[in-house]
Write a protein that holds these residues in place. Structure first.
Motif, PDB file in Angstrom:
ATOM      1  N   MET A   1      70.154  61.652  52.591  1.00  0.00           N
ATOM      2  CA  MET A   1      71.341  60.822  52.734  1.00  0.00           C
ATOM      3  C   MET A   1      70.938  59.361  52.555  1.00  0.00           C
ATOM      4  N   PRO A   2      70.825  58.904  51.323  1.00  0.00           N
ATOM      5  CA  PRO A   2      70.294  57.568  51.052  1.00  0.00           C
ATOM      6  C   PRO A   2      71.288  56.469  51.410  1.00  0.00           C
ATOM      7  N   LEU A   3      70.784  55.221  51.380  1.00  0.00           N
ATOM      8  CA  LEU A   3      71.641  54.061  51.574  1.00  0.00           C
ATOM      9  C   LEU A   3      72.720  54.025  50.509  1.00  0.00           C
ATOM     10  N   GLN A   4      73.900  53.556  50.910  1.00  0.00           N
ATOM     11  CA  GLN A   4      74.976  53.341  49.959  1.00  0.00           C
ATOM     12  C   GLN A   4      74.729  52.037  49.193  1.00  0.00           C
ATOM     13  N   PRO A   5      75.338  51.872  48.011  1.00  0.00           N
ATOM     14  CA  PRO A   5      75.068  50.666  47.204  1.00  0.00           C
ATOM     15  C   PRO A   5      75.322  49.359  47.944  1.00  0.00           C
ATOM     16  N   HIS A   6      76.298  49.349  48.873  1.00  0.00           N
ATOM     17  CA  HIS A   6      76.625  48.114  49.573  1.00  0.00           C
ATOM     18  C   HIS A   6      75.772  47.888  50.810  1.00  0.00           C
ATOM     19  N   GLU A   7      74.849  48.806  51.144  1.00  0.00           N
ATOM     20  CA  GLU A   7      74.089  48.736  52.382  1.00  0.00           C
ATOM     21  C   GLU A   7      72.686  48.173  52.157  1.00  0.00           C
TER      22      GLU A   7
END
Length: 412
Positions: A1-7
């Protein structure tokens, strides 16, 4: 569950742990809390306005020994009663609601450990607290009602691993370990555990994404777990401790009551000098000073009575929690849950009333942003959303009218 683009990953680290003093008794714990709170209050406005995460204050809070006061005496701690733990939180919350909330889940995790941990786990984890470690939390998830999709504890021949994502992880940004609620499939059913995971374990990512209008510096970000290896001795049974009668739930809730009570007490303390120095009487009152306005005096009196009642109910509830901890059974735990629900319902309403009246009685000048008096309302309104008070009222009524015992979980 990777970081989202905005995170963006949060990379700031807490101070290294250092052994803390063992506070000798409850009276000393309260005195230490008052001294710290007086100092914390001086910078509370700046922290709120600038969203300045209180790493320095939390380090001092920990170094005082207050984070170790619920470690049982048998394991080297103070072993204070439940009301004292809640009053410590209330005292600090009066100065800064965020600082008061941050240790709540730390104390909660220690209560889970007390009920479900092995002797070896208790010695090890209580020892870490006495060595200066802070525990955060990773309990809540967004929209994951399906147990099979929640954060998982996976056991395979290569080891034990945790996968998932948690939200609203209060205190996680300041924590040395993050007790994490995980689910495992055992004998065809879902079983819950609390895994005490080091924040710097490979695969742990913290995200500073809490953007609520209140409790702004609680460090309540998200935590991601990607193939995080955990040791079996970090994993403490959780669901099993709620399947049988324990005081985990009422202990957690009395601490929440302390937060609301403390914020309300802080709001009243801010109201009095503001009214004396700056508020104006209403033109129909016939008096020259706001401090003589009869309707204002009536409103302040009501606030004081409500807060005093909430304080008394908190002390009373603490005795019920202590009794349930000493001799847990369905009746003692149910009675403790109801007594704490009464305290929580009272502190909820008293805290909101005090924060509302600070602004109402202070008038338009009380909305000056530089003074941030609205922080009391924003903080107590945000925190009182934690668990719905309407359900506390429901179970209070069901218990006293029909003798129904409330459910056992951490939200009542």
């Amino acid at each position: 569950m990777p970081l989202q683009p905005h995170e963006t990953a949060f990379t700031r680290k807490p101070e290294p742990p250092c052994p803390v003093p063992v506070i000798p008794d409850a009276a000393t714990a309260l005195a230490v809390a008052r001294t710290l709170a007086e100092d914390f209050s001086k910078s509370a406005i700046a922290r709120d306005l600038d969203r300045d995460l209180p790493f320095g204050e939390i380090a001092r809070f920990t170094a005082s020994g207050l984070w170790a006061i619920t470690v049982p005496k048998a394991y080297g701690g103070t072993g204070v009663d439940s009301a004292t733990a809640a009053q410590v939180i209330a005292i600090v919350s009066a100065a800064d609601g965020s600082l008061g909330q941050i240790p709540q889940n730390h104390f909660y995790a220690l209560e889970v450990l007390r009920n479900g941990g092995t002797e070896a786990q208790k010695r090890a984890l209580y020892g870490r607290v006495l060595a200066g470690e802070r525990f955060g939390n990773a309990l809540a998830e967004i929209g994951q009602r399906d147990h099979t999709r929640r954060t998982r504890l996976v056991r395979d021949p290569a080891g034990w691993f945790v996968e998932g994502r948690k939200f609203y992880c209060t205190g996680s940004l300041f924590a040395h370990r993050i007790p994490t609620l995980v689910n495992a499939r055992e004998d065809g059913r879902e079983v819950a555990y609390l895994a005490f995971i080091p924040r710097d374990a490979p695969g742990v990512t913290l995200v500073d994404d809490w953007d609520g209008f209140g409790q702004r510096v609680t460090g309540s970000g998200s935590v991601l777990f990607e193939g995080v290896r955990v040791e079996p001795d970090w994993v403490v049974p959780f669901g099993a401790s709620l399947d049988r009668p324990t005081a985990i739930g009422p202990f957690a809730q009395i601490l929440h009551a302390g937060i609301d009570l403390g914020i309300g007490q802080g709001a009243l303390a801010a109201t009095l000098p503001f009214v004396r120095a700056r508020a104006r009487p209403w033109i129909d009152s016939g008096v020259e000073r706001a401090s003589e306005d009869p309707l204002l005096l009536h409103a302040l009196g009501t606030v004081r009575v409500r807060l005093a009642a909430a304080d008394a109910l908190l002390e009373r509830a603490g005795r019920f929690v202590d009794a349930a901890q000493a001799a847990p059974d369905a009746e003692s735990v149910g009675a403790a849950s109801v007594a704490v629900a009464e305290a929580r319902a009272s502190s909820h309403r008293a805290g909101l009333l005090a924060a509302n009246k600070l602004l109402e009685l202070g008038g338009t000048s009380a909305t000056n942003r530089a003074e941030a008096l609205d922080r009391y309302w924003r903080n107590v309104r945000t925190h009182t959303l934690h668990d719905p008070v309407r359900w506390k009222d429901h179970w209070i009524g069901a218990y006293h009218l029909n003798g129904r015992l409330p459910p056992r979980h951490g939200a009542l």
